[in-house]
Design an enzyme around this catalytic site. Sequence first.
Site, short mmCIF file in Angstrom:
data_model
loop_
_atom_site.label_atom_id
_atom_site.label_comp_id
_atom_site.label_asym_id
_atom_site.label_seq_id
_atom_site.Cartn_x
_atom_site.Cartn_y
_atom_site.Cartn_z
N ASP A 298 52.41 42.33 -5.35
CA ASP A 298 51.36 41.46 -4.75
C ASP A 298 50.13 42.48 -4.73
O ASP A 298 50.17 43.47 -4.13
CB ASP A 298 51.81 41.09 -3.22
CG ASP A 298 50.89 40.14 -2.66
OD1 ASP A 298 49.79 39.77 -3.34
OD2 ASP A 298 50.81 39.93 -1.61
N ASP B 218 47.42 36.77 -8.72
CA ASP B 218 47.76 37.99 -7.81
C ASP B 218 49.22 38.25 -7.38
O ASP B 218 49.35 39.15 -6.80
CB ASP B 218 46.91 38.36 -7.02
CG ASP B 218 46.88 37.35 -6.02
OD1 ASP B 218 47.61 36.28 -5.92
OD2 ASP B 218 46.47 37.66 -4.81
N GLU B 219 50.24 37.43 -7.85
CA GLU B 219 51.35 37.66 -7.07
C GLU B 219 52.61 37.36 -8.10
O GLU B 219 52.50 36.11 -8.77
CB GLU B 219 51.50 36.65 -5.74
CG GLU B 219 52.02 37.30 -4.70
CD GLU B 219 52.16 36.12 -3.54
OE1 GLU B 219 52.99 35.88 -2.98
OE2 GLU B 219 51.05 35.45 -3.26
#
Lengths: 370, 368
Positions: free
Chosen positions: A13, A108-109
């Site tokens: 993350d 983003d993860e």
Amino acid sequence: MYSYPVRKIIHIDMDAFYASIEQRNNPALKGKPVIVSGPPNSRSVVCTCSYEARKFGIHSAMPASHAYRLCPQGVFVPPHFSEYKEASRQIHEIFSDYTEIIEPLSLDEAYLDVTKNKRDIRSALLIAREIKTRIKEKTSLTASGGVSYNKFLAKIASDWQKPDGLTLITPKKAVPFLEDLPIGKFYGIGKKTEEHMKKIGILRGKDLKRYERWELIELFGKSGSYYYDVVRGIDERPVETERVRKSIGREETFSRDIVDRNEIREILNRIAGELEETLRKLETGGKTVTLKVKYHDFQSVTRSVSLAQPVSARRELMAQAEQLMDKTAVGERPIRLIGLSLTSLTGDDFQEGEDQLDLFSFSRRNQNQA
Amino acid sequence: MKFKCDKNIILKEISIAQDIVSSRNALSILSNVLLEADNNSLTIKATDLKVGFETVIPVEIEEAGSTTIYCDKFLGIIRSLPSGTITFEQVNNEKMIIRTEDENISFQLNTIDADKFPELLAVDDASYFELSQKLFMEMISHTIFSISDDETRYFMNGVYMEKEDSRLVMVGTDGRRLSYIGREFEENIPDFPGIIVPPKILQLIKKLASGEGNIQIAVVDKSIFVRFDNQKISSSLIDGQFPNYRKVIPENQDNRVVINKEDLSNALRRVSILAEHKSKKIFLTVEGDQIILKSEESDVGTAREKVSCTYEGPETTFALNYTYLIEPLNVIDEDNILFLFTEKNRAVTLQSNPEKDYLHVVMPMQMD
């Protein structure tokens, strides 16, 4: 208890992704409360904000105007999605050096299954550490990593020591860890459910564990079964490289708040038409119709209905939406957003247990033959 | 009203009450628990209008009286207090003071008059019939796991109960498998129409009953009432048409397989490791004196296990949801089980060997 082969799952993350990219690209923003959103005098909401801004109580999805009130000295930056996409691509390139089993959740993860990996590294912790280092080298951004034997625990682990953290939850540590974990920290337990749980004395994992599966289902609906499993560290969901569609929906934020029910109805009718088209393309229908309403004060409610037969036609969707509207304050309170979605989708990829023969219909068939 | 009670005694009952009160709208009378102090006992009542709960505990009363109090906070307070005696005192008919013996800790909670509390449904003593708690609780265990949680099939969201001849019958089904128990009791059971009982009251019985002595049951109008130990619980029934379960319980299944329960259960648990997560499908082949369990072939791998059995019939393969097998095995209380069938696409029956008063019917899955 069943035993499952132990998997090695990493959840990566990125820390305050959009805001960190803005700070990286414009060093003048370093150390400042950066808020990525539309202008504070608009109706837009916060996409992300830097850790400096979070100290003021700002968080994503908060109206920009509210963020401004909390932190007038904040730097409001419009989002630059192409930049974010590029950084995301670079990160994924690093992931794919280790495994092809990558499930992106957003830019983003992502989850990675490194049980078997291209580099034959046995320690998932080592892989996560390498990935973090390489992300830092390549993008000058920091990421937090979580390592465990399932997605649920890996996700919780990555959140444990943010930013720039790396947490390992071993099978041995998982149970005491979960027992002690405050209920709000459980991934998948939202604010509302958290409140509900606290009300009935469920404050930590160990309190949740006292409930039987059926009790949780009765209290929280189908999610109850999920809670029952995850508090025991059980989460068999595989890391899915291709996102399987679980829902189809549309929502719309209005440029001004709307009270008039007829006006809302017209907008819903248009949304239902768009859904109908999507459903036709995907050759599917849904058995659960959900209406989402966000009032002018940002309070948001969802109302849903589960049907015996899947629906896909605009007219049918609208008929359900009409009834669901009656369960909200549409027409009474000003509304800023309305959304309609379908879940429990039918079709090859969607339905569960369709191989299962039915006891009662089968017997009817037999009777007819007889 | 003023009374004293040991923390742990009242805590247990109030936490049950909290499971029952309506949690939806705080600060309504339904979020409150009713307290009635009289004759050195405290009666506690809670309801969400569907389920009603009443229990009596011994307390030391200084002044009789009754009131209602917000259950959530009441529970929170009692839970937080140190062990020992707690004093509860109502003042000015509007507040309750809760304090510890040493008076170091005290709370005040607003109360609502007892007469605002909805009357719990009640039936006269004559309507009740009596059964052994233990035997009734076994009936619950044998059926409750089979019910459906699919709200569109609300009429299967509970356990069906009826009297058939002299037996008490309970049936749970989700439309794909069915659990039946028809039990003879020494006691005389009056006739009553078939009812669908929501799982909550059944689980409360399982949780709260001691398993000793008798339970009293009454079915009146659209409600069920039970009394046991010091508790009374009532629940409205599920209003709907339960499917005709008798038609799906197979008769005269020619093929009989006798298997050791433990062996089959262990094998199922192992093979299920590689069963597909969603469908839970496994293959079961009976062939001479053995059963072969296999998982579906997948990218992950396959599992295969042989279990010996007694069987004289044609080789047959079934596709089955393994949980539909494991769950009945968990409640069957004999060492050996009977697996009965006619052919691969028809329902199979699981029961104990020797046969008892219960059986579990499972519909197979499609083979491919």
